[in-house]
Design a protein around this motif. Sequence first.
Motif, PDB file in Angstrom:
ATOM      1  N   THR A 104       0.950  -1.046  -0.184  1.00 60.19           N
ATOM      2  CA  THR A 104       0.078   0.133  -0.145  1.00 60.19           C
ATOM      3  C   THR A 104       0.808   1.265  -0.026  1.00 60.19           C
ATOM      4  OG1 THR A 104      -1.859  -1.162   1.004  1.00 60.19           O
ATOM      5  CG2 THR A 104      -1.833   1.193   1.367  1.00 60.19           C
ATOM      6  N   SER A 105       1.786   1.202   0.763  1.00 56.50           N
ATOM      7  CA  SER A 105       2.946   2.415   0.832  1.00 56.50           C
ATOM      8  C   SER A 105       3.294   2.616  -0.561  1.00 56.50           C
ATOM      9  CB  SER A 105       3.781   2.105   2.141  1.00 56.50           C
ATOM     10  OG  SER A 105       3.011   2.109   3.348  1.00 56.50           O
ATOM     11  N   GLU A 106       4.045   1.708  -0.917  1.00 58.24           N
ATOM     12  CA  GLU A 106       4.880   1.623  -2.111  1.00 58.24           C
ATOM     13  C   GLU A 106       4.131   2.215  -3.354  1.00 58.24           C
ATOM     14  OE1 GLU A 106       8.845   0.260  -3.210  1.00 58.24           O
ATOM     15  OE2 GLU A 106       7.427  -1.233  -4.430  1.00 58.24           O
ATOM     16  N   ILE A 107       2.748   1.578  -3.579  1.00 58.53           N
ATOM     17  CA  ILE A 107       1.965   1.947  -4.812  1.00 58.53           C
ATOM     18  C   ILE A 107       1.550   3.482  -4.591  1.00 58.53           C
ATOM     19  CG2 ILE A 107      -0.228   1.411  -5.810  1.00 58.53           C
ATOM     20  CD1 ILE A 107       0.189  -1.455  -5.148  1.00 58.53           C
ATOM     21  N   VAL A 145      -5.564  -9.976  -4.970  1.00 51.74           N
ATOM     22  CA  VAL A 145      -4.512  -8.816  -4.758  1.00 51.74           C
ATOM     23  C   VAL A 145      -3.138  -9.039  -5.145  1.00 51.74           C
ATOM     24  CG1 VAL A 145      -2.992  -7.734  -2.682  1.00 51.74           C
ATOM     25  CG2 VAL A 145      -5.374  -8.338  -2.288  1.00 51.74           C
ATOM     26  N   VAL A 146      -2.837 -10.416  -5.325  1.00 47.88           N
ATOM     27  CA  VAL A 146      -1.805 -10.888  -5.961  1.00 47.88           C
ATOM     28  C   VAL A 146      -1.777 -10.631  -7.272  1.00 47.88           C
ATOM     29  CG1 VAL A 146      -0.170 -12.840  -6.585  1.00 47.88           C
ATOM     30  CG2 VAL A 146      -1.321 -12.544  -4.228  1.00 47.88           C
ATOM     31  N   GLU A 147      -3.034 -10.791  -8.020  1.00 45.83           N
ATOM     32  CA  GLU A 147      -2.940 -10.450  -9.569  1.00 45.83           C
ATOM     33  C   GLU A 147      -2.760  -9.026  -9.651  1.00 45.83           C
ATOM     34  OE1 GLU A 147      -6.155 -10.948 -13.249  1.00 45.83           O
ATOM     35  OE2 GLU A 147      -6.851 -10.945 -11.158  1.00 45.83           O
ATOM     36  N   ALA A 148      -3.625  -8.256  -9.097  1.00 44.74           N
ATOM     37  CA  ALA A 148      -3.269  -6.846  -9.258  1.00 44.74           C
ATOM     38  C   ALA A 148      -1.872  -6.090  -8.797  1.00 44.74           C
ATOM     39  CB  ALA A 148      -4.305  -5.967  -8.345  1.00 44.74           C
ATOM     40  N   ILE A 149      -1.354  -6.827  -7.925  1.00 45.13           N
ATOM     41  CA  ILE A 149       0.007  -6.192  -7.603  1.00 45.13           C
ATOM     42  C   ILE A 149       1.134  -6.887  -8.679  1.00 45.13           C
ATOM     43  CG2 ILE A 149       2.051  -6.443  -5.964  1.00 45.13           C
ATOM     44  CD1 ILE A 149       0.348  -6.418  -3.727  1.00 45.13           C
ATOM     45  N   VAL A 150       1.053  -7.774  -9.181  1.00 42.00           N
ATOM     46  CA  VAL A 150       1.938  -8.368 -10.269  1.00 42.00           C
ATOM     47  C   VAL A 150       1.602  -7.753 -11.195  1.00 42.00           C
ATOM     48  CG1 VAL A 150       2.310 -10.423 -11.643  1.00 42.00           C
ATOM     49  CG2 VAL A 150       2.190 -10.678  -9.255  1.00 42.00           C
ATOM     50  N   ARG A 151       0.312  -7.240 -11.817  1.00 38.33           N
ATOM     51  CA  ARG A 151       0.126  -6.700 -13.055  1.00 38.33           C
ATOM     52  C   ARG A 151       0.621  -5.155 -12.871  1.00 38.33           C
ATOM     53  NH1 ARG A 151      -3.885  -8.370 -16.774  1.00 38.33           N
ATOM     54  NH2 ARG A 151      -4.756 -10.522 -16.518  1.00 38.33           N
ATOM     55  N   TYR A 152       0.163  -4.556 -11.577  1.00 37.78           N
ATOM     56  CA  TYR A 152       0.742  -3.228 -11.544  1.00 37.78           C
ATOM     57  C   TYR A 152       2.133  -3.069 -11.831  1.00 37.78           C
ATOM     58  CZ  TYR A 152       2.273   0.846  -9.075  1.00 37.78           C
ATOM     59  OH  TYR A 152       2.765   2.204  -8.622  1.00 37.78           O
ATOM     60  N   TYR A 153       3.139  -3.849 -11.298  1.00 39.32           N
ATOM     61  CA  TYR A 153       4.699  -3.652 -11.383  1.00 39.32           C
ATOM     62  C   TYR A 153       4.951  -4.202 -12.566  1.00 39.32           C
ATOM     63  CZ  TYR A 153       5.642  -3.065  -6.274  1.00 39.32           C
ATOM     64  OH  TYR A 153       5.541  -2.218  -5.222  1.00 39.32           O
ATOM     65  N   THR A 154       4.228  -5.209 -13.441  1.00 37.97           N
ATOM     66  CA  THR A 154       4.664  -5.863 -14.733  1.00 37.97           C
ATOM     67  C   THR A 154       4.538  -4.614 -15.769  1.00 37.97           C
ATOM     68  OG1 THR A 154       4.084  -8.100 -14.328  1.00 37.97           O
ATOM     69  CG2 THR A 154       4.291  -7.563 -16.595  1.00 37.97           C
ATOM     70  N   TYR A 155       3.116  -3.794 -15.666  1.00 32.94           N
ATOM     71  CA  TYR A 155       2.927  -2.944 -16.858  1.00 32.94           C
ATOM     72  C   TYR A 155       4.120  -1.596 -16.226  1.00 32.94           C
ATOM     73  CZ  TYR A 155      -0.984  -5.698 -18.042  1.00 32.94           C
ATOM     74  OH  TYR A 155      -1.851  -6.590 -18.655  1.00 32.94           O
ATOM     75  N   LEU A 156       4.322  -1.360 -15.202  1.00 31.30           N
ATOM     76  CA  LEU A 156       4.917  -0.408 -14.874  1.00 31.30           C
ATOM     77  C   LEU A 156       6.435  -0.559 -15.583  1.00 31.30           C
ATOM     78  CD1 LEU A 156       5.497   2.319 -13.430  1.00 31.30           C
ATOM     79  CD2 LEU A 156       6.177   1.179 -11.362  1.00 31.30           C
ATOM     80  N   LYS A 157       6.906  -1.797 -15.395  1.00 33.83           N
ATOM     81  CA  LYS A 157       8.403  -2.168 -15.787  1.00 33.83           C
ATOM     82  C   LYS A 157       8.150  -2.107 -17.567  1.00 33.83           C
ATOM     83  CE  LYS A 157      11.909  -5.348 -15.931  1.00 33.83           C
ATOM     84  NZ  LYS A 157      12.275  -5.034 -17.603  1.00 33.83           N
ATOM     85  N   MET A 158       7.153  -2.366 -17.938  1.00 32.56           N
ATOM     86  CA  MET A 158       6.930  -2.409 -19.582  1.00 32.56           C
ATOM     87  C   MET A 158       6.832  -0.871 -19.909  1.00 32.56           C
ATOM     88  SD  MET A 158       4.123  -5.586 -20.133  1.00 32.56           S
ATOM     89  CE  MET A 158       4.157  -5.370 -21.805  1.00 32.56           C
ATOM     90  N   SER A 178      -1.066   2.225 -13.449  1.00 31.99           N
ATOM     91  CA  SER A 178      -1.703   2.798 -12.816  1.00 31.99           C
ATOM     92  C   SER A 178      -3.281   2.456 -12.188  1.00 31.99           C
ATOM     93  CB  SER A 178      -2.078   4.322 -13.000  1.00 31.99           C
ATOM     94  OG  SER A 178      -0.507   4.800 -13.051  1.00 31.99           O
ATOM     95  N   LEU A 179      -3.976   1.891 -13.283  1.00 33.92           N
ATOM     96  CA  LEU A 179      -5.384   1.328 -12.970  1.00 33.92           C
ATOM     97  C   LEU A 179      -5.264   0.143 -12.003  1.00 33.92           C
ATOM     98  CD1 LEU A 179      -6.993   1.855 -16.211  1.00 33.92           C
ATOM     99  CD2 LEU A 179      -7.670   3.158 -14.152  1.00 33.92           C
ATOM    100  N   TRP A 180      -4.189  -0.857 -12.317  1.00 36.05           N
ATOM    101  CA  TRP A 180      -4.033  -2.061 -11.632  1.00 36.05           C
ATOM    102  C   TRP A 180      -3.644  -1.666 -10.215  1.00 36.05           C
ATOM    103  CZ3 TRP A 180      -6.283  -6.578 -12.094  1.00 36.05           C
ATOM    104  CH2 TRP A 180      -6.358  -6.974 -13.289  1.00 36.05           C
ATOM    105  N   GLY A 181      -2.857  -0.479 -10.047  1.00 35.98           N
ATOM    106  CA  GLY A 181      -2.487   0.117  -8.655  1.00 35.98           C
ATOM    107  C   GLY A 181      -3.750   0.636  -8.026  1.00 35.98           C
TER     108      GLY A 181
END
Length: 260
Positions: free
Chosen positions: A86-89, A146-159, A194-197
Amino acid sequence: MRRLQQAFRRRAVRVDVGLGLALAIILTCIVLWELNDLLKHASGAQSDARSFFSAIAAAWAAIVLACLGGAIKITAVRQSLVTLFTSEIRAIQYGLMRMEMFSFWAFVHANASEGATGFADVPREENYFALFHGVIGNVANLHPRVVEAIVRYYTYLKMSRDAAGALASWEKVTQPELRQAHVVYVVRLLSLSSLWGFVALWYMGQMATAADWDLDASMKNAVENVVGTGAYTKLREIHPEHDALSAFFSAPPPQSGSND
Protein backbone atom coordinates in the motif's frame (compact mmCIF):
# COMPACT_ATOMS: atom_id res chain seq x y z
CA MET A 1 -21.27 -3.69 5.05
CA ARG A 2 -18.72 -2.11 2.70
CA ARG A 3 -16.90 -0.52 5.64
CA LEU A 4 -16.72 -3.91 7.35
CA GLN A 5 -15.29 -5.49 4.19
CA GLN A 6 -12.74 -2.70 3.92
CA ALA A 7 -11.72 -3.20 7.55
CA PHE A 8 -11.12 -6.91 6.93
CA ARG A 9 -9.11 -6.20 3.78
CA ARG A 10 -7.09 -3.46 5.47
CA ARG A 11 -6.15 -5.84 8.27
CA ALA A 12 -5.45 -8.64 5.81
CA VAL A 13 -8.06 -10.85 7.48
CA ARG A 14 -9.08 -13.65 5.15
CA VAL A 15 -12.67 -14.86 5.54
CA ASP A 16 -11.59 -18.45 4.88
CA VAL A 17 -9.17 -18.31 7.82
CA GLY A 18 -11.86 -16.88 10.11
CA LEU A 19 -14.39 -19.52 9.08
CA GLY A 20 -11.80 -22.26 9.53
CA LEU A 21 -11.02 -21.12 13.05
CA ALA A 22 -14.72 -20.82 13.89
CA LEU A 23 -15.31 -24.35 12.61
CA ALA A 24 -12.37 -25.67 14.64
CA ILE A 25 -13.73 -24.05 17.81
CA ILE A 26 -17.21 -25.49 17.21
CA LEU A 27 -15.83 -28.96 16.58
CA THR A 28 -13.68 -28.65 19.70
CA CYS A 29 -16.71 -27.83 21.81
CA ILE A 30 -18.57 -30.81 20.37
CA VAL A 31 -15.66 -33.17 20.94
CA LEU A 32 -15.12 -31.98 24.52
CA TRP A 33 -18.83 -32.30 25.23
CA GLU A 34 -18.92 -35.88 23.97
CA LEU A 35 -15.71 -36.84 25.73
CA ASN A 36 -16.95 -35.36 28.98
CA ASP A 37 -20.15 -37.34 28.67
CA LEU A 38 -18.25 -40.55 28.01
CA LEU A 39 -15.87 -39.91 30.92
CA LYS A 40 -18.82 -39.48 33.29
CA HIS A 41 -19.97 -42.99 32.48
CA ALA A 42 -16.54 -44.52 32.70
CA SER A 43 -15.83 -46.56 35.88
CA GLY A 44 -12.78 -48.27 37.38
CA ALA A 45 -12.99 -51.15 34.93
CA GLN A 46 -12.86 -48.56 32.17
CA SER A 47 -9.79 -46.66 33.36
CA ASP A 48 -7.97 -47.47 30.13
CA ALA A 49 -10.83 -45.92 28.20
CA ARG A 50 -10.64 -42.83 30.37
CA SER A 51 -6.91 -42.49 29.64
CA PHE A 52 -7.57 -42.97 25.94
CA PHE A 53 -10.25 -40.27 25.89
CA SER A 54 -7.97 -37.89 27.80
CA ALA A 55 -5.19 -38.48 25.27
CA ILE A 56 -7.57 -37.69 22.42
CA ALA A 57 -8.66 -34.47 24.11
CA ALA A 58 -5.05 -33.40 24.64
CA ALA A 59 -4.11 -34.19 21.01
CA TRP A 60 -7.13 -32.32 19.69
CA ALA A 61 -6.30 -29.27 21.84
CA ALA A 62 -2.73 -29.31 20.51
CA ILE A 63 -4.01 -29.39 16.91
CA VAL A 64 -6.38 -26.48 17.51
CA LEU A 65 -3.66 -24.41 19.19
CA ALA A 66 -1.28 -25.14 16.30
CA CYS A 67 -3.93 -24.04 13.81
CA LEU A 68 -4.57 -20.89 15.81
CA GLY A 69 -0.87 -20.06 15.93
CA GLY A 70 -0.51 -20.65 12.19
CA ALA A 71 -3.50 -18.43 11.42
CA ILE A 72 -2.09 -15.63 13.58
CA LYS A 73 1.30 -15.91 11.86
CA ILE A 74 -0.22 -15.89 8.36
CA THR A 75 -2.41 -12.90 9.21
CA ALA A 76 0.60 -11.01 10.59
CA VAL A 77 2.56 -11.66 7.39
CA ARG A 78 -0.39 -10.49 5.31
CA GLN A 79 -0.74 -7.33 7.37
CA SER A 80 2.94 -6.53 6.83
CA LEU A 81 2.67 -7.14 3.08
CA VAL A 82 -0.47 -5.03 2.80
CA THR A 83 1.25 -2.16 4.61
CA LEU A 84 4.37 -2.43 2.43
CA PHE A 85 2.57 -2.64 -0.90
CA THR A 86 0.00 0.00 0.00
CA SER A 87 2.78 2.42 0.95
CA GLU A 88 4.89 1.77 -2.14
CA ILE A 89 2.03 1.86 -4.65
CA ARG A 90 0.73 5.10 -3.15
CA ALA A 91 4.25 6.57 -3.19
CA ILE A 92 4.79 5.72 -6.87
CA GLN A 93 1.30 6.84 -7.88
CA TYR A 94 1.70 10.10 -6.00
CA GLY A 95 5.11 10.61 -7.58
CA LEU A 96 3.64 10.15 -11.06
CA MET A 97 1.01 12.77 -10.28
CA ARG A 98 3.42 15.28 -8.74
CA MET A 99 5.86 14.90 -11.62
CA GLU A 100 2.96 15.42 -14.07
CA MET A 101 4.15 12.32 -15.89
CA PHE A 102 1.05 11.90 -18.02
CA SER A 103 1.03 15.55 -19.02
CA PHE A 104 4.69 15.16 -19.97
CA TRP A 105 3.96 12.29 -22.33
CA ALA A 106 1.01 14.12 -23.84
CA PHE A 107 3.36 17.04 -24.55
CA VAL A 108 5.96 14.75 -26.16
CA HIS A 109 3.23 13.21 -28.31
CA ALA A 110 1.98 16.63 -29.44
CA ASN A 111 5.54 17.76 -30.25
CA ALA A 112 6.95 14.53 -31.64
CA SER A 113 8.76 16.32 -34.44
CA GLU A 114 10.99 18.05 -31.89
CA GLY A 115 12.35 14.77 -30.54
CA ALA A 116 12.99 13.54 -27.02
CA THR A 117 13.37 16.09 -24.25
CA GLY A 118 15.80 14.14 -22.09
CA PHE A 119 13.51 13.67 -19.08
CA ALA A 120 11.32 10.59 -18.54
CA ASP A 121 11.95 9.45 -22.11
CA VAL A 122 15.59 8.63 -21.29
CA PRO A 123 16.12 5.16 -19.71
CA ARG A 124 17.57 5.30 -16.20
CA GLU A 125 18.95 2.81 -13.71
CA GLU A 126 16.53 3.42 -10.83
CA ASN A 127 15.07 0.20 -9.46
CA TYR A 128 11.42 0.63 -8.52
CA PHE A 129 10.93 -3.09 -8.03
CA ALA A 130 13.32 -3.89 -5.17
CA LEU A 131 10.53 -4.25 -2.61
CA PHE A 132 8.45 -6.45 -4.90
CA HIS A 133 11.36 -8.79 -5.62
CA GLY A 134 12.39 -8.76 -1.97
CA VAL A 135 9.08 -10.17 -0.72
CA ILE A 136 8.06 -12.19 -3.77
CA GLY A 137 8.31 -15.40 -1.76
CA ASN A 138 5.54 -14.24 0.60
CA VAL A 139 3.19 -12.64 -1.92
CA ALA A 140 1.22 -15.87 -2.23
CA ASN A 141 -0.02 -15.31 1.34
CA LEU A 142 -2.22 -12.48 0.06
CA HIS A 143 -5.65 -12.85 -1.48
CA PRO A 144 -5.40 -14.07 -5.11
CA ARG A 145 -7.00 -10.87 -6.43
CA VAL A 146 -4.49 -8.75 -4.52
CA VAL A 147 -1.64 -10.84 -5.92
CA GLU A 148 -2.94 -10.48 -9.47
CA ALA A 149 -3.37 -6.72 -9.16
CA ILE A 150 0.08 -6.20 -7.62
CA VAL A 151 1.84 -8.38 -10.21
CA ARG A 152 0.07 -6.62 -13.07
CA TYR A 153 0.84 -3.22 -11.55
CA TYR A 154 4.59 -3.81 -11.40
CA THR A 155 4.67 -5.68 -14.72
CA TYR A 156 2.96 -2.90 -16.69
CA LEU A 157 5.06 -0.28 -14.90
CA LYS A 158 8.23 -2.04 -16.02
CA MET A 159 6.87 -2.47 -19.55
CA SER A 160 6.13 1.26 -19.73
CA ARG A 161 9.74 2.04 -18.76
CA ASP A 162 10.97 -0.45 -21.36
CA ALA A 163 8.70 1.12 -23.98
CA ALA A 164 10.15 4.54 -23.17
CA GLY A 165 13.52 3.14 -24.18
CA ALA A 166 12.29 3.10 -27.79
CA LEU A 167 12.72 6.88 -27.84
CA ALA A 168 16.46 6.31 -27.97
CA SER A 169 15.92 5.42 -31.64
CA TRP A 170 14.40 8.81 -32.45
CA GLU A 171 17.68 10.04 -33.92
CA LYS A 172 17.01 7.62 -36.77
CA VAL A 173 13.22 7.42 -36.56
CA THR A 174 12.28 10.94 -37.56
CA GLN A 175 8.73 10.42 -38.82
CA PRO A 176 6.38 12.15 -36.32
CA GLU A 177 3.67 9.48 -36.69
CA LEU A 178 6.11 6.69 -35.75
CA ARG A 179 7.38 8.67 -32.80
CA GLN A 180 3.80 9.25 -31.68
CA ALA A 181 3.15 5.49 -31.87
CA HIS A 182 6.02 4.97 -29.41
CA VAL A 183 4.47 7.47 -27.01
CA VAL A 184 1.06 5.80 -27.31
CA TYR A 185 2.60 2.52 -26.12
CA VAL A 186 4.12 4.24 -23.10
CA VAL A 187 0.90 6.03 -22.15
CA ARG A 188 -1.23 2.89 -22.54
CA LEU A 189 1.09 0.77 -20.41
CA LEU A 190 1.56 3.45 -17.77
CA SER A 191 -2.22 3.89 -17.59
CA LEU A 192 -2.76 0.14 -17.23
CA SER A 193 -0.19 0.05 -14.45
CA SER A 194 -1.85 2.90 -12.56
CA LEU A 195 -5.32 1.39 -12.93
CA TRP A 196 -4.11 -1.94 -11.57
CA GLY A 197 -2.50 0.03 -8.75
CA PHE A 198 -5.94 1.42 -7.88
CA VAL A 199 -7.37 -2.11 -7.98
CA ALA A 200 -4.64 -3.40 -5.67
CA LEU A 201 -5.30 -0.57 -3.23
CA TRP A 202 -9.04 -1.32 -3.24
CA TYR A 203 -8.53 -4.99 -2.46
CA MET A 204 -6.14 -4.00 0.33
CA GLY A 205 -8.89 -1.94 1.98
CA GLN A 206 -8.19 1.54 0.60
CA MET A 207 -10.42 4.22 -0.91
CA ALA A 208 -9.40 6.89 -3.42
CA THR A 209 -7.65 9.92 -1.94
CA ALA A 210 -7.38 13.40 -3.45
CA ALA A 211 -4.07 12.37 -5.04
CA ASP A 212 -5.72 9.33 -6.64
CA TRP A 213 -8.48 11.50 -8.11
CA ASP A 214 -5.89 13.94 -9.44
CA LEU A 215 -3.88 11.14 -11.03
CA ASP A 216 -7.03 9.67 -12.57
CA ALA A 217 -7.90 13.06 -14.10
CA SER A 218 -4.36 13.47 -15.41
CA MET A 219 -4.47 10.01 -16.96
CA LYS A 220 -7.79 10.69 -18.61
CA ASN A 221 -6.56 13.95 -20.11
CA ALA A 222 -3.38 12.34 -21.46
CA VAL A 223 -5.08 9.25 -22.89
CA GLU A 224 -7.77 11.37 -24.54
CA ASN A 225 -5.12 13.60 -26.15
CA VAL A 226 -2.79 10.78 -27.17
CA VAL A 227 -5.16 7.97 -28.14
CA GLY A 228 -8.42 9.76 -28.88
CA THR A 229 -11.64 11.06 -27.37
CA GLY A 230 -13.41 8.45 -25.27
CA ALA A 231 -10.33 6.19 -25.12
CA TYR A 232 -9.91 6.48 -21.36
CA THR A 233 -13.56 5.77 -20.64
CA LYS A 234 -13.34 2.67 -22.82
CA LEU A 235 -10.13 1.62 -21.09
CA ARG A 236 -11.93 1.77 -17.74
CA GLU A 237 -15.03 0.01 -19.05
CA ILE A 238 -13.19 -3.00 -20.51
CA HIS A 239 -10.87 -3.35 -17.53
CA PRO A 240 -11.14 -6.84 -15.97
CA GLU A 241 -11.65 -5.23 -12.55
CA HIS A 242 -14.06 -2.51 -13.65
CA ASP A 243 -16.26 -3.04 -10.59
CA ALA A 244 -13.29 -2.70 -8.22
CA LEU A 245 -12.25 0.54 -9.92
CA SER A 246 -15.77 1.91 -9.61
CA ALA A 247 -15.88 0.94 -5.94
CA PHE A 248 -12.46 2.52 -5.31
CA PHE A 249 -13.72 5.84 -6.69
CA SER A 250 -17.28 5.46 -5.36
CA ALA A 251 -16.91 8.11 -2.63
CA PRO A 252 -16.86 11.82 -3.63
CA PRO A 253 -13.38 13.27 -4.18
CA PRO A 254 -11.85 14.38 -0.87
CA GLN A 255 -10.52 17.88 -0.56
CA SER A 256 -7.35 18.41 -2.60
CA GLY A 257 -4.04 18.77 -0.87
CA SER A 258 -3.67 15.28 0.54
CA ASN A 259 -0.27 13.68 0.08
CA ASP A 260 -1.59 10.14 0.27
